[in-house]
Scaffold this motif. Structure first.
Motif, PDB file in Angstrom:
ATOM      1  N   GLY A 115       0.818  -1.224   0.000  1.00 48.44           N
ATOM      2  CA  GLY A 115       0.000   0.000   0.000  1.00 48.44           C
ATOM      3  C   GLY A 115       0.845   1.265   0.000  1.00 48.44           C
ATOM      4  N   PRO A 116       0.447   2.299  -0.783  1.00 47.05           N
ATOM      5  CA  PRO A 116       1.236   3.543  -0.849  1.00 47.05           C
ATOM      6  C   PRO A 116       1.269   4.310   0.479  1.00 47.05           C
ATOM      7  N   ALA A 117       0.363   3.982   1.412  1.00 53.54           N
ATOM      8  CA  ALA A 117       0.447   4.649   2.721  1.00 53.54           C
ATOM      9  C   ALA A 117       1.530   4.001   3.566  1.00 53.54           C
ATOM     10  N   HIS A 118       2.016   2.859   3.127  1.00 52.17           N
ATOM     11  CA  HIS A 118       2.999   2.080   3.907  1.00 52.17           C
ATOM     12  C   HIS A 118       4.248   1.861   3.052  1.00 52.17           C
ATOM     13  N   GLY A 119       4.574   0.665   2.721  1.00 54.86           N
ATOM     14  CA  GLY A 119       5.832   0.409   2.006  1.00 54.86           C
ATOM     15  C   GLY A 119       5.797   0.867   0.562  1.00 54.86           C
ATOM     16  N   GLY A 120       4.590   1.098   0.027  1.00 60.36           N
ATOM     17  CA  GLY A 120       4.500   1.564  -1.362  1.00 60.36           C
ATOM     18  C   GLY A 120       4.834   3.035  -1.488  1.00 60.36           C
ATOM     19  N   PHE A 152       6.534  11.846   3.536  1.00 60.16           N
ATOM     20  CA  PHE A 152       6.449  12.708   4.729  1.00 60.16           C
ATOM     21  C   PHE A 152       5.394  12.159   5.682  1.00 60.16           C
ATOM     22  N   GLY A 153       5.616  12.397   6.958  1.00 60.74           N
ATOM     23  CA  GLY A 153       4.648  12.013   7.974  1.00 60.74           C
ATOM     24  C   GLY A 153       4.832  10.577   8.424  1.00 60.74           C
ATOM     25  N   HIS A 154       4.343  10.308   9.603  1.00 58.95           N
ATOM     26  CA  HIS A 154       4.482   8.954  10.155  1.00 58.95           C
ATOM     27  C   HIS A 154       3.549   8.826  11.354  1.00 58.95           C
ATOM     28  N   GLU A 185       4.452  26.117   8.248  1.00 57.77           N
ATOM     29  CA  GLU A 185       3.771  25.982   9.546  1.00 57.77           C
ATOM     30  C   GLU A 185       2.810  24.806   9.569  1.00 57.77           C
ATOM     31  N   TYR A 186       2.226  24.450   8.394  1.00 62.56           N
ATOM     32  CA  TYR A 186       1.325  23.276   8.358  1.00 62.56           C
ATOM     33  C   TYR A 186       2.093  22.034   8.769  1.00 62.56           C
ATOM     34  N   PHE A 187       3.279  21.825   8.177  1.00 66.73           N
ATOM     35  CA  PHE A 187       4.061  20.618   8.446  1.00 66.73           C
ATOM     36  C   PHE A 187       4.637  20.664   9.853  1.00 66.73           C
ATOM     37  N   ILE A 188       4.961  21.888  10.308  1.00 70.89           N
ATOM     38  CA  ILE A 188       5.511  21.997  11.667  1.00 70.89           C
ATOM     39  C   ILE A 188       4.428  21.662  12.681  1.00 70.89           C
ATOM     40  N   LYS A 225       3.677  18.123  12.685  1.00 74.30           N
ATOM     41  CA  LYS A 225       4.888  17.316  12.948  1.00 74.30           C
ATOM     42  C   LYS A 225       5.151  16.321  11.823  1.00 74.30           C
ATOM     43  N   LEU A 226       5.127  16.850  10.605  1.00 75.91           N
ATOM     44  CA  LEU A 226       5.351  15.990   9.433  1.00 75.91           C
ATOM     45  C   LEU A 226       6.798  16.129   8.984  1.00 75.91           C
ATOM     46  N   TYR A 227       7.580  15.071   9.163  1.00 74.71           N
ATOM     47  CA  TYR A 227       8.993  15.079   8.781  1.00 74.71           C
ATOM     48  C   TYR A 227       9.220  14.054   7.678  1.00 74.71           C
ATOM     49  N   ILE A 231      12.152  -4.306  -2.790  1.00 72.93           N
ATOM     50  CA  ILE A 231      13.390  -4.249  -1.997  1.00 72.93           C
ATOM     51  C   ILE A 231      13.060  -4.035  -0.524  1.00 72.93           C
ATOM     52  N   PHE A 232      12.064  -3.210  -0.278  1.00 68.63           N
ATOM     53  CA  PHE A 232      11.589  -3.006   1.104  1.00 68.63           C
ATOM     54  C   PHE A 232      11.148  -4.371   1.680  1.00 68.63           C
ATOM     55  N   ALA A 233      10.409  -5.137   0.872  1.00 63.36           N
ATOM     56  CA  ALA A 233       9.904  -6.449   1.343  1.00 63.36           C
ATOM     57  C   ALA A 233      11.043  -7.425   1.615  1.00 63.36           C
TER      58      ALA A 233
HETATM   59  C1  SDX Z   1       6.133   3.539   6.317  1.00 62.51           C
HETATM   60  O1  SDX Z   1       4.244   2.239  10.663  1.00 62.51           O
HETATM   61  C2  SDX Z   1       5.455   2.176  10.285  1.00 62.51           C
HETATM   62  O2  SDX Z   1       6.359   1.972  11.063  1.00 62.51           O
HETATM   63  C3  SDX Z   1       5.647   2.287   8.791  1.00 62.51           C
HETATM   64  C4  SDX Z   1       7.082   2.318   8.293  1.00 62.51           C
HETATM   65  C5  SDX Z   1       7.788   1.027   8.546  1.00 62.51           C
HETATM   66  O3  SDX Z   1       9.031   1.044   8.573  1.00 62.51           O
HETATM   67  O4  SDX Z   1       7.104  -0.023   8.607  1.00 62.51           O
HETATM   68  O5  SDX Z   1       7.790   3.362   8.913  1.00 62.51           O
HETATM   69  C6  SDX Z   1       7.125   2.531   6.772  1.00 62.51           C
HETATM   70  O6  SDX Z   1       5.044   3.175   5.992  1.00 62.51           O
HETATM   71  C7  SDX Z   1       6.500   5.004   6.373  1.00 62.51           C
HETATM   72  C8  SDX Z   1       5.296   5.927   5.975  1.00 62.51           C
HETATM   73  C9  SDX Z   1       5.238   5.950   4.435  1.00 62.51           C
HETATM   74  N1  SDX Z   1       3.966   6.655   3.998  1.00 62.51           N
HETATM   75  C10 SDX Z   1       4.032   7.815   3.368  1.00 62.51           C
HETATM   76  O7  SDX Z   1       5.050   8.500   3.223  1.00 62.51           O
HETATM   77  C11 SDX Z   1       2.685   8.254   2.807  1.00 62.51           C
HETATM   78  C12 SDX Z   1       2.416   9.718   3.197  1.00 62.51           C
HETATM   79  N2  SDX Z   1       2.191   9.783   4.657  1.00 62.51           N
HETATM   80  C13 SDX Z   1       0.812   9.713   5.100  1.00 62.51           C
HETATM   81  O8  SDX Z   1      -0.046   8.915   4.351  1.00 62.51           O
HETATM   82  C14 SDX Z   1       0.718   9.572   6.608  1.00 62.51           C
HETATM   83  O9  SDX Z   1       1.620  10.443   7.163  1.00 62.51           O
HETATM   84  C15 SDX Z   1       0.904   8.197   7.258  1.00 62.51           C
HETATM   85  C16 SDX Z   1      -0.002   7.184   6.665  1.00 62.51           C
HETATM   86  C17 SDX Z   1       2.311   7.751   7.104  1.00 62.51           C
HETATM   87  C18 SDX Z   1       0.582   8.357   8.745  1.00 62.51           C
HETATM   88  O10 SDX Z   1      -0.760   8.582   8.822  1.00 62.51           O
HETATM   89  P1  SDX Z   1      -1.469   8.776  10.276  1.00 62.51           P
HETATM   90  O11 SDX Z   1      -0.564   8.516  11.385  1.00 62.51           O
HETATM   91  O12 SDX Z   1      -2.737   8.035  10.244  1.00 62.51           O
HETATM   92  O13 SDX Z   1      -1.647  10.288  10.345  1.00 62.51           O
HETATM   93  P2  SDX Z   1      -2.846  11.041   9.683  1.00 62.51           P
HETATM   94  O14 SDX Z   1      -3.114  10.460   8.340  1.00 62.51           O
HETATM   95  O15 SDX Z   1      -3.965  11.080  10.665  1.00 62.51           O
HETATM   96  O16 SDX Z   1      -2.217  12.484   9.484  1.00 62.51           O
HETATM   97  C19 SDX Z   1      -2.262  13.396  10.547  1.00 62.51           C
HETATM   98  C20 SDX Z   1      -2.513  14.741   9.871  1.00 62.51           C
HETATM   99  C21 SDX Z   1      -3.720  14.712   8.930  1.00 62.51           C
HETATM  100  O17 SDX Z   1      -4.287  15.990   8.930  1.00 62.51           O
HETATM  101  P3  SDX Z   1      -5.605  16.245   9.872  1.00 62.51           P
HETATM  102  O18 SDX Z   1      -6.633  15.173   9.507  1.00 62.51           O
HETATM  103  O19 SDX Z   1      -5.115  16.109  11.298  1.00 62.51           O
HETATM  104  O20 SDX Z   1      -6.062  17.634   9.507  1.00 62.51           O
HETATM  105  O21 SDX Z   1      -1.375  15.064   9.052  1.00 62.51           O
HETATM  106  C22 SDX Z   1      -1.791  15.137   7.703  1.00 62.51           C
HETATM  107  C23 SDX Z   1      -3.123  14.455   7.564  1.00 62.51           C
HETATM  108  O22 SDX Z   1      -3.893  15.057   6.543  1.00 62.51           O
HETATM  109  N3  SDX Z   1      -0.766  14.446   6.927  1.00 62.51           N
HETATM  110  C24 SDX Z   1      -0.257  14.866   5.771  1.00 62.51           C
HETATM  111  C25 SDX Z   1       0.705  13.903   5.422  1.00 62.51           C
HETATM  112  N4  SDX Z   1       0.742  12.941   6.345  1.00 62.51           N
HETATM  113  C26 SDX Z   1      -0.187  13.254   7.272  1.00 62.51           C
HETATM  114  N5  SDX Z   1      -0.501  15.949   5.006  1.00 62.51           N
HETATM  115  C27 SDX Z   1       0.223  16.076   3.870  1.00 62.51           C
HETATM  116  N6  SDX Z   1       1.174  15.196   3.460  1.00 62.51           N
HETATM  117  C28 SDX Z   1       1.433  14.101   4.221  1.00 62.51           C
HETATM  118  N7  SDX Z   1       2.367  13.245   3.826  1.00 62.51           N
END
Ligand code: SDX
Length: 433
Positions: free
Chosen positions: A266-271, A308-310, A356-359, A362-364, A388-390
């Motif tokens: 899934g693109p929210a995870h390893g994708g 970004f984000g976690h 400021e949105y990312f700060i 806390k999106l790093y 490769i992640f898998a």
């Molecule tokens: C991995 O779990 C793990 O350990 C995973 C991993 C591992 O090693 O196994 O670390 C590997 O999956 C890393 C994450 C890879 N995913 C991405 O890079 C996809 C983009 N990131 C997002 O989809 C998101 O940050 C998640 C899925 C990673 C985390 O989602 P959460 O914890 O459920 O947080 P959230 O979706 O509730 O976000 C909190 C807020 C939201 O805004 P509000 O609803 O509070 O107004 O932050 C926003 C989100 O809209 N937000 C982002 C964002 N990530 C979160 N906004 C813009 N860009 C982003 N990337």
């Protein structure tokens, strides 16, 4: 609740009933409220879709402190491991709890090396796919089929069979992954070489061709090994939880790993690494970054900045720091320092970290932000990034699976629900509807 408030129970008041629930403290990190008797005593469930406040198990393998940006495997910080050990040492550490000495490392590496070939019949699976099949689809299918080949290591109650299945999976994943890549580019499969280490072997199986001698580039092999280390394990993430839940029904380890691969895709995870590179390519140049940052902040736009984000890290992902350094090393080695994608990535990181949105949220950058640039520079198409992640995460999945299977308190995972559907209704015959 700070740890200085060491409490051993909490009290829950429901109507005129008061329930005491025990508090359990770990070695470090958040303590837990043990709610196992809650339903029996109150007829109520806890409710936590997405498990934002739920510990699904106890584990001694990996510790993450999201606020401090800490990741440790069996107590060792990830940057120490990434800079000073190799993937076979980290795999041994995750499986056995301690770093191996020289003799233990040589024996483990040799045992893995001598399991890297796959059954020749397995090649037929690949030829059933179209050439343009996504390598993750091939990986899901082929790994799921492994239990059809290795019946002698599917008894999860036999410690020897668990060890054999574990070693087979670790050893064969790079071979299967490389075969998926070769199949997608129409080149012949390359058999593993017992003369090479794990990462060198993987690069050679991916990039060697019969027409010429393949020379290992030690800088690139080291970068590959570091990518494996950084992706090895990460506590109870979505795919690891999938492996644990699958394994809780006593399913065989090959089937459980195939389930983990499916979840990781899934693109929210390893994708995300594939999605992140595709996003950087779509942005294309630094002057378009603001447009995409605005979209990421727009509540009505589903676009997110991939990489970004976690869920756990509310600080810099420590893996991203090492990955960023490795990225510069690889680009310098290959003399592609001015790689446009790197310029876009570095500018995007700078802008996002000051917005400021990312700060506020806390999106790093996370582990996926720089890994795609390195992997593309190594010669992989973005469709291979999650593969490769898998390969790397197979070590973490197996360590967590073994920990779950050998837990004397193991129970089949069976969550409940908040039911929101129809109440009881009388059946209506077809001719009356
Ligand atoms: C991995 O779990 C793990 O350990 C995973 C991993 C591992 O090693 O196994 O670390 C590997 O999956 C890393 C994450 C890879 N995913 C991405 O890079 C996809 C983009 N990131 C997002 O989809 C998101 O940050 C998640 C899925 C990673 C985390 O989602 P959460 O914890 O459920 O947080 P959230 O979706 O509730 O976000 C909190 C807020 C939201 O805004 P509000 O609803 O509070 O107004 O932050 C926003 C989100 O809209 N937000 C982002 C964002 N990530 C979160 N906004 C813009 N860009 C982003 N990337």
């Amino acid at each position: 609740m700070s740890r200085s408030d060491k409490i051993d129970k909490v009290t829950l008041t429901i109507g005129d009933k008061t329930l005491e629930l025990p508090v359990i403290h770990g070695a470090e990190g958040p303590s837990v409220i043990d709610v196992r008797k809650l339903y029996g005593e109150t007829g109520m469930f806890t409710y936590d879709p997405g498990f934002t406040s739920t510990a699904s198990c106890d584990s001694s393998i990996t510790y993450i402190d999201g606020e401090e940006g800490i990741l440790r495997h069996r107590g060792y910080p990830i940057d120490d491991l990434a800079m000073n050990s190799d993937f076979m040492e980290v795999a041994y550490l995750l499986f056995y709890g301690d770093l191996p000495n020289q003799r233990e490392k040589e024996k483990f590496s040799s045992d893995i090396t001598y399991h890297t070939m796959v059954h020749e019949q397995l090649l037929n699976f690949f030829h059933g796919f179209r050439r343009d099949a996504h390598p993750m689809a091939i990986l899901c299918g082929v790994v799921g089929a492994l239990s059809a080949f290795y019946h002698d290591s599917t008894d999860i109650n036999d410690p020897h069979q668990r060890m054999v299945a574990t070693y087979r999976m670790v050893a064969k994943m790079p071979t299967i992954a490389a075969m998926a890549f070769k199949y997608s580019v129409g080149q012949p499969f390359v058999y593993p070489s017992n003369e090479l280490n794990y990462s060198e072997n993987f690069l050679r199986m991916c990039f060697a061709v019969p027409a010429e001698e393949y020379k290992v580039n030690p800088v690139l092999a080291r970068a590959m090994d570091r990518i494996f280390i950084l992706h090895a394990d990460h506590e109870q993430n979505a795919s690891t939880s999938t492996v644990r839940l699958s394994g809780s029904s006593d399913a065989n380890p090959f089937a459980c790993i195939a389930a983990g691969i499916a979840s990781l895709w899934g693109p929210a995870h390893g994708g995300a690494n594939e999605a992140c590179l595709n996003m950087l390519e779509e942005i294309g140049s630094v002057d378009r970054i603001d447009e995409f940052v605005a979209r990421a902040k727009d509540k009505d736009d589903p676009f997110r900045l991939m990489g970004f984000g976690h869920r756990v890290y509310k600080n810099y992902d420590p893996r991203a720091t090492v990955m960023r350094q490795t990225c510069h090393e690889v680009l310098d080695e290959l003399g592609v320092r001015d790689e446009p994608l790197l310029q876009v990535a570095m500018k995007l990181e700078e802008i996002a970290l000051n917005d400021e949105y990312f700060i506020e949220k806390k999106l790093y950058p996370n582990v996926d932000f720089y890994s795609g640039i390195i992997q593309r520079t190594l010669g992989f198409p973005s469709s291979m990034f999650t593969v490769i992640f898998a390969v790397a995460r197979t070590v973490g999945w197996l360590a967590q699976w073994n920990e779950m299977i050998t837990d004397p308190t193991k129970k089949i995972g069976r969550p409940r629900q908040l039911y929101t559907g129809s109440n009881g209704r009388e059946f209506v015959a077809l001719d009356k509807r």
